[in-house]
Structures are given as structure tokens and as C-alpha cells.
Design a protein around this motif. Structure first.
Motif, PDB file in Angstrom:
ATOM      1  N   HIS A 173       0.838  -1.203   0.000  1.00 61.41           N
ATOM      2  CA  HIS A 173       0.000   0.000   0.000  1.00 61.41           C
ATOM      3  C   HIS A 173       0.875   1.256   0.000  1.00 61.41           C
ATOM      4  O   HIS A 173       0.630   2.199  -0.751  1.00 61.41           O
ATOM      5  N   HIS A 174       1.898   1.262   0.839  1.00 59.71           N
ATOM      6  CA  HIS A 174       2.777   2.427   0.924  1.00 59.71           C
ATOM      7  C   HIS A 174       3.443   2.717  -0.423  1.00 59.71           C
ATOM      8  O   HIS A 174       3.453   3.858  -0.896  1.00 59.71           O
ATOM      9  N   ALA A 175       4.014   1.688  -1.004  1.00 60.98           N
ATOM     10  CA  ALA A 175       4.699   1.872  -2.284  1.00 60.98           C
ATOM     11  C   ALA A 175       3.721   2.334  -3.363  1.00 60.98           C
ATOM     12  O   ALA A 175       4.033   3.203  -4.182  1.00 60.98           O
ATOM     13  N   GLY A 176       2.518   1.753  -3.357  1.00 66.21           N
ATOM     14  CA  GLY A 176       1.525   2.110  -4.355  1.00 66.21           C
ATOM     15  C   GLY A 176       1.036   3.536  -4.244  1.00 66.21           C
ATOM     16  O   GLY A 176       0.607   4.131  -5.250  1.00 66.21           O
ATOM     17  N   LEU A 177       1.116   4.102  -3.046  1.00 61.91           N
ATOM     18  CA  LEU A 177       0.687   5.480  -2.833  1.00 61.91           C
ATOM     19  C   LEU A 177       1.803   6.490  -3.073  1.00 61.91           C
ATOM     20  O   LEU A 177       1.585   7.693  -2.941  1.00 61.91           O
ATOM     21  N   GLY A 178       2.991   5.997  -3.400  1.00 61.86           N
ATOM     22  CA  GLY A 178       4.082   6.900  -3.742  1.00 61.86           C
ATOM     23  C   GLY A 178       5.063   7.202  -2.629  1.00 61.86           C
ATOM     24  O   GLY A 178       5.943   8.059  -2.805  1.00 61.86           O
ATOM     25  N   PHE A 179       4.947   6.525  -1.497  1.00 60.53           N
ATOM     26  CA  PHE A 179       5.962   6.696  -0.453  1.00 60.53           C
ATOM     27  C   PHE A 179       7.262   6.040  -0.910  1.00 60.53           C
ATOM     28  O   PHE A 179       7.260   4.999  -1.560  1.00 60.53           O
ATOM     29  N   ASP A 180       8.379   6.641  -0.521  1.00 65.88           N
ATOM     30  CA  ASP A 180       9.690   6.082  -0.843  1.00 65.88           C
ATOM     31  C   ASP A 180      10.193   5.138   0.240  1.00 65.88           C
ATOM     32  O   ASP A 180      11.033   4.276  -0.036  1.00 65.88           O
ATOM     33  N   TYR A 181       9.710   5.329   1.467  1.00 62.90           N
ATOM     34  CA  TYR A 181      10.196   4.470   2.540  1.00 62.90           C
ATOM     35  C   TYR A 181       9.174   4.389   3.675  1.00 62.90           C
ATOM     36  O   TYR A 181       8.276   5.219   3.799  1.00 62.90           O
ATOM     37  N   ASP A 182       9.358   3.350   4.497  1.00 61.99           N
ATOM     38  CA  ASP A 182       8.588   3.161   5.714  1.00 61.99           C
ATOM     39  C   ASP A 182       9.557   2.991   6.875  1.00 61.99           C
ATOM     40  O   ASP A 182      10.650   2.440   6.708  1.00 61.99           O
ATOM     41  N   ALA A 183       9.155   3.469   8.060  1.00 62.05           N
ATOM     42  CA  ALA A 183      10.011   3.360   9.241  1.00 62.05           C
ATOM     43  C   ALA A 183       9.279   2.686  10.395  1.00 62.05           C
ATOM     44  O   ALA A 183       9.529   2.987  11.558  1.00 62.05           O
ATOM     45  N   SER A 184       8.373   1.741  10.084  1.00 58.59           N
ATOM     46  CA  SER A 184       7.531   1.115  11.099  1.00 58.59           C
ATOM     47  C   SER A 184       8.068  -0.191  11.659  1.00 58.59           C
ATOM     48  O   SER A 184       7.565  -0.672  12.671  1.00 58.59           O
ATOM     49  N   LEU A 185       9.039  -0.779  10.999  1.00 62.29           N
ATOM     50  CA  LEU A 185       9.505  -2.102  11.399  1.00 62.29           C
ATOM     51  C   LEU A 185      10.390  -1.991  12.637  1.00 62.29           C
ATOM     52  O   LEU A 185      11.487  -1.438  12.584  1.00 62.29           O
ATOM     53  N   GLY A 186       9.924  -2.521  13.763  1.00 60.75           N
ATOM     54  CA  GLY A 186      10.735  -2.404  14.966  1.00 60.75           C
ATOM     55  C   GLY A 186      10.012  -2.887  16.202  1.00 60.75           C
ATOM     56  O   GLY A 186       8.891  -3.403  16.141  1.00 60.75           O
ATOM     57  N   LEU A 187      10.674  -2.706  17.341  1.00 56.27           N
ATOM     58  CA  LEU A 187      10.178  -3.146  18.631  1.00 56.27           C
ATOM     59  C   LEU A 187       9.891  -1.943  19.516  1.00 56.27           C
ATOM     60  O   LEU A 187      10.569  -0.920  19.429  1.00 56.27           O
ATOM     61  N   THR A 188       8.891  -2.075  20.392  1.00 55.65           N
ATOM     62  CA  THR A 188       8.565  -1.001  21.323  1.00 55.65           C
ATOM     63  C   THR A 188       9.136  -1.247  22.710  1.00 55.65           C
ATOM     64  O   THR A 188       9.176  -0.326  23.529  1.00 55.65           O
ATOM     65  N   ASP A 189       9.568  -2.487  22.991  1.00 60.28           N
ATOM     66  CA  ASP A 189       9.978  -2.837  24.351  1.00 60.28           C
ATOM     67  C   ASP A 189      11.454  -3.193  24.478  1.00 60.28           C
ATOM     68  O   ASP A 189      11.891  -3.684  25.518  1.00 60.28           O
ATOM     69  N   ASP A 190      12.235  -2.966  23.440  1.00 59.76           N
ATOM     70  CA  ASP A 190      13.658  -3.263  23.504  1.00 59.76           C
ATOM     71  C   ASP A 190      14.380  -2.396  22.479  1.00 59.76           C
ATOM     72  O   ASP A 190      13.781  -1.938  21.501  1.00 59.76           O
TER      73      ASP A 190
END
Length: 306
Positions: A173-190
């Protein structure tokens, strides 16, 4: 400078969840009363009437002054959580959605729109913080992207999903909407390089910046600043050894020393030490444009999040 001149990169990011303190003042006051601290309860209640610079969560000037002093720029991701009554009435029965709705703001109007344009004019990156229900809803994502771009007058290239939520199709979805990157992949507790030392490319021309450290996953600097510094130094040393892209997330409200003691100081230490170590420091968008560590690589472990 050539890629060999930078031992590692530090990407600085901020998620603008709640730029002003609202319902948190009530919960804070009740908690303080429960701990037998009426003075602290009174402080929380007084913040309900605060506005502008007096609001403890409104920390934009402090962040801009700090980063200007250090000679760096960061990325701010702005949230456009839908109105339950206007945009998402089907969610009225969901307690989770009511929590997300509380304290919501409209990034297209008022002081927050002025801040967005000021950031953009000053060289900071402005990106989208996808709303809670948007990871599997490209229509909603598209509306949020258009709204933010209407304030800026140009396209945005980066996104991070609220609460780091990812659906199997989110990156498509992100790529299809024209975003170049995402920064969501990660952990909240470490903190750490759980998803690798470089950006990943799950789709051609679309990059993912794994999150290395969210501020609340450090030892609380208000309780033990030396422990927080030790964790910070460990990550910086690992980044230097591995030639890594270190992506850091600091929510603006945690720059309030009264509310969250030690976090602003820890952020300054992180940036200052990275600069002392010769690191490239900047925004994810600038990293993609400048390629300071050379060709993009993917050292991350496999994930089925997208």
C-alpha cells in the motif's frame, strides 16, 4: 564526502502522536492522588488549561533549538487520526478506537499546520504517521497523505505507522501510494538491531528503515541516567562496528523535562556522541538521497510483517 568517511549513520525521527496534553492530565492527576501527592495532582490539572508554549507536550521549539544548536535535522511524522463521529462511525463500539480518538488533532489547521510548514521551510523532514486503522486501508492512507501534502504544497516521501502496526499488505500500500520508505519495522519494548544493520528493500525502489531504538525502551533516564547512557553507548559502538543505519525515535512530548526527566538530555547525548564518532546524522529522506554509507544493503532477519 565519500562513503568511507562515515563509520555509520544516525537517522533522527519524531512521531507526533499528541502535540498537546489533554486526557493525560486527568489520568495523571488521578494517579498522583492515588500515590498521595496532591501537589502533583494539581500540576496535572493545571496543564488542562495550558496552551501554546505553556503546554508540556508542545515541545517543537525546544526540539528545533536543540537540533539547530547541534547542526542536525530530523523527521517529524504527523498523525491524522479519523474523527469517530465524522470519518469512522463504525468504530464507535471499539474502546481502542476511543482511546486513539482522545486528544486527536487536525494537521491541516491552526498552530499545528503552521509548525508543519515551519519545519519544512527549515530543512526538517515532514512525513505521515499512519493512523491506527490505516495499515490495511489504502483509501484511508491516501486521504491522510493528501491532507498532509495540502499543508506542505508538495509530496511526502516517508511514513511510520502508529504503534508500529504493520499488515501483510502495508508496504505494498505504501509503495503504491508513492511513499519512498517506511520506518515502522521495529520493537517497542527493547532497543537494538533486531531487524538488521541496514535498510531493507522489500519492493523495488521502496526502502524500510528498521527502528533501532524508541526512547521508552531505554532504561528510564529519570531513574538511572548512567544505565540509559550505557545502553546508548552500547548501541553506538555496535553501529560503528557494523557500519549500521541507527534509526532513533523520540516522541516530542518526552522532551518535557518536567513530565519526562532525562529524556531530552539523553537525546542530546546520543546525537553529540554520534557526531563525535564521525557519523552521518540526518533524516531518512536525506539518507536515501545522499547514500552516505554506500549502496543499500539488507542485513535484517526475515519478517512476515509485510
Amino acid at each position: 564526502m565519500s562513503s568511507e568517511e562515515y563509520p555509520f549513520a544516525l537517522c533522527l525521527t519524531h512521531d507526533v502522536d499528541r502535540p498537546t496534553k489533554t486526557y493525560q492530565a486527568i489520568s495523571g492527576a488521578l494517579g498522583a492522588l492515588g500515590r498521595g501527592s496532591p501537589l502533583r495532582a494539581g500540576y496535572h490539572l493545571r496543564t488542562l488549561a495550558a496552551n501554546g508554549d505553556a503546554d508540556p507536550y508542545w515541545q517543537f521549539d525546544r526540539i528545533l533549538d536543540l537540533e539547530t544548536d547541534l547542526g542536525v535535522r530530523s523527521a517529524f511524522y504527523f498523525l491524522d487520526e479519523p474523527s469517530l463521529l465524522r470519518d469512522a462511525p463504525e468504530s464507535l463500539a471499539s474502546p481502542r478506537r476511543w482511546i486513539e480518538h482522545a486528544g486527536r488533532y487536525d494537521p491541516t489547521t491552526g498552530e499545528i499546520a503552521d509548525v508543519i510548514r515551519r519545519l519544512d521551510d527549515g530543512g526538517w523532514e515532514v512525513g505521515l504517521h499512519g493512523s491506527y486503522g490505516s495499515p490495511d486501508d489504502p483509501t484511508r492512507l491516501a486521504a491522510e497523505k493528501r491532507a498532509l501534502e495540502s499543508v506542505l504544497g508538495h509530496e511526502v516521501s516517508g511514513i511510520r505507522q502508529h504503534h508500529l502496526r504493520l499488515d501483510p499488505a502495508t508496504w505494498r500500500h505504501h509503495a503504491g501510494l508513492g511513499f519512498d520508505y517506511d520506518a515502522s519495522l521495529g520493537l517497542t519494548d527493547d532497543v537494538g538491531f533486531a531487524y538488521g544493520y541496514r535498510t531493507q528493500e522489500p519492493l523495488s525502489g521502496f526502502q524500510v528503515f528498521p527502528l533501532t531504538a524508541m526512547e521508552i525502551a531505554f532504561p528510564d533516564p529519570g531513574d538511572s541516567y548512567p544505565a540509559a547512557i550505557a545502553a546508548c553507548e552500547r548501541l553506538l559502538g555496535e553501529a560503528e562496528r557494523e557500519g549500521a543505519v541507527f534509526t532513533a525515535l523520540w516522541h516530542p512530548r518526552l522532551f518535557s523535562e518536567r513530565e519526562f526527566p532525562g529524556y531530552s538530555r539523553l537525546y542530546r547525548h546520543l546525537v553529540e556522541r554520534a557526531l563525535e564518532m564521525g557519523a552521518w546524522v540526518g533524516t531518512p529522506r536525506a539518507y536515501l538521497e545522499e547514500q552516505p554509507l554506500g549502496p543499500l544493503g539488507g542485513a535484517g532477519r526475515a519478517t512476515d510483517s509485510a
